[in-house]
Design a protein around this motif. Structure first.
Motif, PDB file in Angstrom:
ATOM      1  N   VAL A  27       7.314  10.988  -9.681  1.00  0.00           N
ATOM      2  CA  VAL A  27       7.331   9.904 -10.525  1.00  0.00           C
ATOM      3  C   VAL A  27       5.920  10.381 -12.336  1.00  0.00           C
ATOM      4  CG1 VAL A  27       7.480   7.439 -11.589  1.00  0.00           C
ATOM      5  CG2 VAL A  27       7.985   8.326  -9.135  1.00  0.00           C
ATOM      6  N   PRO A  28       6.611  11.544 -12.660  1.00  0.00           N
ATOM      7  CA  PRO A  28       5.463  12.234 -13.587  1.00  0.00           C
ATOM      8  C   PRO A  28       4.392  10.724 -15.130  1.00  0.00           C
ATOM      9  CG  PRO A  28       7.376  13.472 -13.548  1.00  0.00           C
ATOM     10  CD  PRO A  28       8.126  12.170 -12.611  1.00  0.00           C
ATOM     11  N   ALA A  29       5.516  10.143 -14.910  1.00  0.00           N
ATOM     12  CA  ALA A  29       5.080   9.634 -16.019  1.00  0.00           C
ATOM     13  C   ALA A  29       3.602   8.197 -14.959  1.00  0.00           C
ATOM     14  CB  ALA A  29       6.212   8.129 -16.325  1.00  0.00           C
ATOM     15  N   LEU A  30       4.166   7.711 -13.966  1.00  0.00           N
ATOM     16  CA  LEU A  30       3.062   7.261 -13.397  1.00  0.00           C
ATOM     17  C   LEU A  30       1.838   8.209 -12.459  1.00  0.00           C
ATOM     18  CD1 LEU A  30       5.609   4.381 -12.521  1.00  0.00           C
ATOM     19  CD2 LEU A  30       3.922   4.596 -14.415  1.00  0.00           C
ATOM     20  N   GLY A  31       2.110   8.846 -12.250  1.00  0.00           N
ATOM     21  CA  GLY A  31       1.250   9.811 -11.783  1.00  0.00           C
ATOM     22  C   GLY A  31       1.678   9.366 -10.101  1.00  0.00           C
ATOM     23  N   ALA A  32       2.160   9.119  -9.340  1.00  0.00           N
ATOM     24  CA  ALA A  32       2.859   9.584  -7.692  1.00  0.00           C
ATOM     25  C   ALA A  32       3.413  10.267  -7.503  1.00  0.00           C
ATOM     26  CB  ALA A  32       3.565   7.762  -7.332  1.00  0.00           C
ATOM     27  N   GLU A  33       3.076  10.674  -6.361  1.00  0.00           N
ATOM     28  CA  GLU A  33       3.805  10.920  -5.225  1.00  0.00           C
ATOM     29  C   GLU A  33       4.136  11.332  -4.326  1.00  0.00           C
ATOM     30  OE1 GLU A  33       1.111  15.481  -5.497  1.00  0.00           O
ATOM     31  OE2 GLU A  33       0.693  14.769  -7.803  1.00  0.00           O
ATOM     32  N   GLY A  34       4.919  11.828  -3.444  1.00  0.00           N
ATOM     33  CA  GLY A  34       5.353  11.519  -1.791  1.00  0.00           C
ATOM     34  C   GLY A  34       6.308  12.374  -1.875  1.00  0.00           C
ATOM     35  N   PHE A  35       7.410  12.276  -0.641  1.00  0.00           N
ATOM     36  CA  PHE A  35       7.868  13.453  -0.034  1.00  0.00           C
ATOM     37  C   PHE A  35       9.634  12.657   0.521  1.00  0.00           C
ATOM     38  CE2 PHE A  35       5.147  11.339   3.046  1.00  0.00           C
ATOM     39  CZ  PHE A  35       6.447  10.605   3.698  1.00  0.00           C
TER      40      PHE A  35
ATOM     41  N   ALA B 230      12.755   8.345  -0.554  1.00  0.00           N
ATOM     42  CA  ALA B 230      10.823   8.702  -0.646  1.00  0.00           C
ATOM     43  C   ALA B 230      10.183   7.803  -0.569  1.00  0.00           C
ATOM     44  CB  ALA B 230      11.271   9.664  -2.195  1.00  0.00           C
ATOM     45  N   GLU B 231       8.717   8.777   0.246  1.00  0.00           N
ATOM     46  CA  GLU B 231       8.325   7.411   0.719  1.00  0.00           C
ATOM     47  C   GLU B 231       7.099   8.092  -0.348  1.00  0.00           C
ATOM     48  OE1 GLU B 231       5.041   6.648   4.448  1.00  0.00           O
ATOM     49  OE2 GLU B 231       6.938   6.761   4.499  1.00  0.00           O
ATOM     50  N   MET B 232       6.632   6.775  -1.205  1.00  0.00           N
ATOM     51  CA  MET B 232       4.614   7.297  -1.505  1.00  0.00           C
ATOM     52  C   MET B 232       4.227   6.892  -1.454  1.00  0.00           C
ATOM     53  SD  MET B 232       7.186   8.925  -4.240  1.00  0.00           S
ATOM     54  CE  MET B 232       6.779   9.008  -5.612  1.00  0.00           C
ATOM     55  N   ASN B 233       3.215   8.182  -1.110  1.00  0.00           N
ATOM     56  CA  ASN B 233       1.536   8.068  -0.044  1.00  0.00           C
ATOM     57  C   ASN B 233       0.904   7.639  -1.326  1.00  0.00           C
ATOM     58  OD1 ASN B 233       2.606  10.148  -0.195  1.00  0.00           O
ATOM     59  ND2 ASN B 233       2.260  10.637   2.028  1.00  0.00           N
ATOM     60  N   VAL B 234       1.100   8.434  -2.600  1.00  0.00           N
ATOM     61  CA  VAL B 234      -0.426   8.931  -3.289  1.00  0.00           C
ATOM     62  C   VAL B 234       0.187   8.304  -4.494  1.00  0.00           C
ATOM     63  CG1 VAL B 234      -0.981  10.469  -4.303  1.00  0.00           C
ATOM     64  CG2 VAL B 234      -0.390  11.049  -2.180  1.00  0.00           C
TER      65      VAL B 234
ATOM     66  N   ARG C 129       1.103  -1.066  -0.457  1.00  0.00           N
ATOM     67  CA  ARG C 129       0.018  -0.414  -0.171  1.00  0.00           C
ATOM     68  C   ARG C 129       0.861   1.209  -0.249  1.00  0.00           C
ATOM     69  NH1 ARG C 129      -3.649  -1.230   5.226  1.00  0.00           N
ATOM     70  NH2 ARG C 129      -1.898  -2.234   5.763  1.00  0.00           N
ATOM     71  N   THR C 130       2.027   1.313   0.559  1.00  0.00           N
ATOM     72  CA  THR C 130       3.257   2.319   0.684  1.00  0.00           C
ATOM     73  C   THR C 130       4.253   2.019   0.161  1.00  0.00           C
ATOM     74  OG1 THR C 130       1.627   3.589   2.592  1.00  0.00           O
ATOM     75  CG2 THR C 130       4.005   4.336   2.028  1.00  0.00           C
ATOM     76  N   LEU C 131       5.082   2.938  -0.667  1.00  0.00           N
ATOM     77  CA  LEU C 131       6.267   2.011  -1.088  1.00  0.00           C
ATOM     78  C   LEU C 131       7.444   2.880  -1.160  1.00  0.00           C
ATOM     79  CD1 LEU C 131       5.095  -0.190  -4.570  1.00  0.00           C
ATOM     80  CD2 LEU C 131       5.822  -0.731  -2.461  1.00  0.00           C
ATOM     81  N   TRP C 132       8.789   3.313  -1.141  1.00  0.00           N
ATOM     82  CA  TRP C 132       9.131   3.704  -1.219  1.00  0.00           C
ATOM     83  C   TRP C 132      10.417   3.537  -2.952  1.00  0.00           C
ATOM     84  CZ3 TRP C 132      12.883   2.149   4.050  1.00  0.00           C
ATOM     85  CH2 TRP C 132      12.181   3.138   5.281  1.00  0.00           C
TER      86      TRP C 132
END
Length: 373
Positions: free
Chosen positions: A248-256, A275-279, A224-227
């Motif tokens: 990650v613009p190509a996949l629409g993922a966001e995080g911090f 980076a933790e990708m939570n969206v 559910r959450t990836l790094w």
């Protein structure tokens, strides 16, 4: 052949280097290159005006998707034995407590036999203690015998508890242990369950294989959450900060940005930022190589955009060549981001400044010669 140039300290120095020793350093002076118009034309030097940039800057870097360590569970063999069946396949989703492997084990059989032996001894010790307590109340036996019987009972209970814990370590649940004690039927094998819900991302064993205790069988991951582990050139690492936005613009993922590493890889001279990708993490796959964009802090310095090729490297620093009346002024700058068309830099420049965009080899040769004089 261009004449030898002279070196002089420039009027402006950069502030504290944002990108460390690989870029501009505090105290780095400008270097004047004296060239007349004829020499500029013969060297094929072209000029372009610098353009101011505003707003947060971003850099694009490569990264690899990984599963956070606290979201990984390795399903290991609880006992030495033979794998009879594996009920799940790689990339299959499982729920907590679901049966994943069936194992046949002689070690488990022996542990159950010792447990039943200890249970029998504990029952006998309790019965003996009950009888001796009755005899003591009737003043038939001495108190010393009762004390010995109590100690023997506690030892038998401790031995039973040890055997119970051993069965638990071998994968038997409390209900199975209680059923074994009540019905006294020994099992030849056991079923291994998934410790948590998730996706099977690895299988280290096959049916029919004999495995040792604690040997890995499967790996289950919560996705559910990836790094994303990002390789950051050491020169750009100081520009990153925790909680900076990552996409990650190509996949629409966001995080911090979760953290920026404090050690550098000796081979690549890069640091690892996590980076933790939570969206939009469902669009990512563990092991996938991606290109991420990260925001970098402004640090209060003006930022400029120049054409690609305007910035050269010399003595582990980045330089631009500013047009002056006498020729050019080599000025150290800080590179923020690079694309195929433009380079974003920070340094002591002005909106009307012009930088060289072609003929860089000739200017770089003169810079190298002047820097040695």
């Amino acid at each position: 052949m261009m004449p030898r140039v002279t070196r002089r300290a420039g009027a402006s120095l950069l502030l504290a280097g944002l990108f460390g020793p690989a870029l501009a350093q505090p105290g780095t002076p400008d270097i004047a290159l004296r060239l007349d118009e004829r020499q500029v034309r013969s060297a094929g030097i072209d000029l372009a005006r610098v353009e101011p940039e505003s707003g947060p800057s971003e850099i694009a870097l490569p990264g690899q998707v990984v599963v956070p360590p606290n979201q990984l569970r390795v399903v290991a063999a609880p006992a030495t034995g033979l794998i009879e069946a594996i009920f799940v396949a790689p990339d299959e989703r499982v729920r907590a407590g679901q049966a994943v492997v069936r194992l046949r084990s002689t070690e488990l059989v022996e542990a159950q036999r010792l447990f039943l032996q200890a249970a029998t001894a504990a029952d006998l010790a309790k019965e003996k203690l009950r009888r001796d307590e009755q005899l003591f109340r009737e003043r038939v036996i001495a108190e010393r015998r009762l004390i010995i019987t109590r100690a023997e009972t506690r030892a038998a209970e401790a031995a039973l508890d040890e055997r119970t814990q051993m069965l638990s370590l071998l994968g038997m649940g409390d209900g199975e242990v209680e059923a074994l004690r009540r019905h006294r039927r020994i099992q030849q094998g056991l079923v291994v369950s998934a410790p948590m819900g998730g996706v099977v991302i690895g299988r280290a064993a096959t049916p029919g294989e004999r495995v040792a205790q604690a040997a890995p069988l499967l790996t289950v991951a919560d996705l559910r959450t990836l790094w994303i582990n990002i390789q950051v050139p050491i020169a750009r690492a100081p520009a990153l900060e925790n909680n900076a936005r990552v996409m990650v613009p190509a996949l629409g993922a966001e995080g911090f940005v979760l953290r920026v590493g404090r050690t550098a890889d000796a081979a690549t001279q890069s640091v690892l930022a996590t980076a933790e990708m939570n969206v939009g993490a469902e669009a990512l796959r563990p092991g996938q190589a991606v290109t991420v964009t990260l925001q970098v802090r402004a640090a209060g310095q003006p930022q400029w955009r120049v054409p690609a090729g305007s910035v050269v490297r010399h003595r582990e620093r980045s330089w631009v060549f500013l047009r002056t009346r006498e020729g050019f002024l080599a000025r150290p700058v800080q590179v923020v981001n690079e694309t195929a068309q433009f380079v974003s830099i920070r340094g002591d420049l002005s909106p009307d400044a012009q930088v060289a965009t072609r003929g860089m080899l000739a200017l770089l040769a003169e810079l190298a010669e002047a820097d040695q004089s």
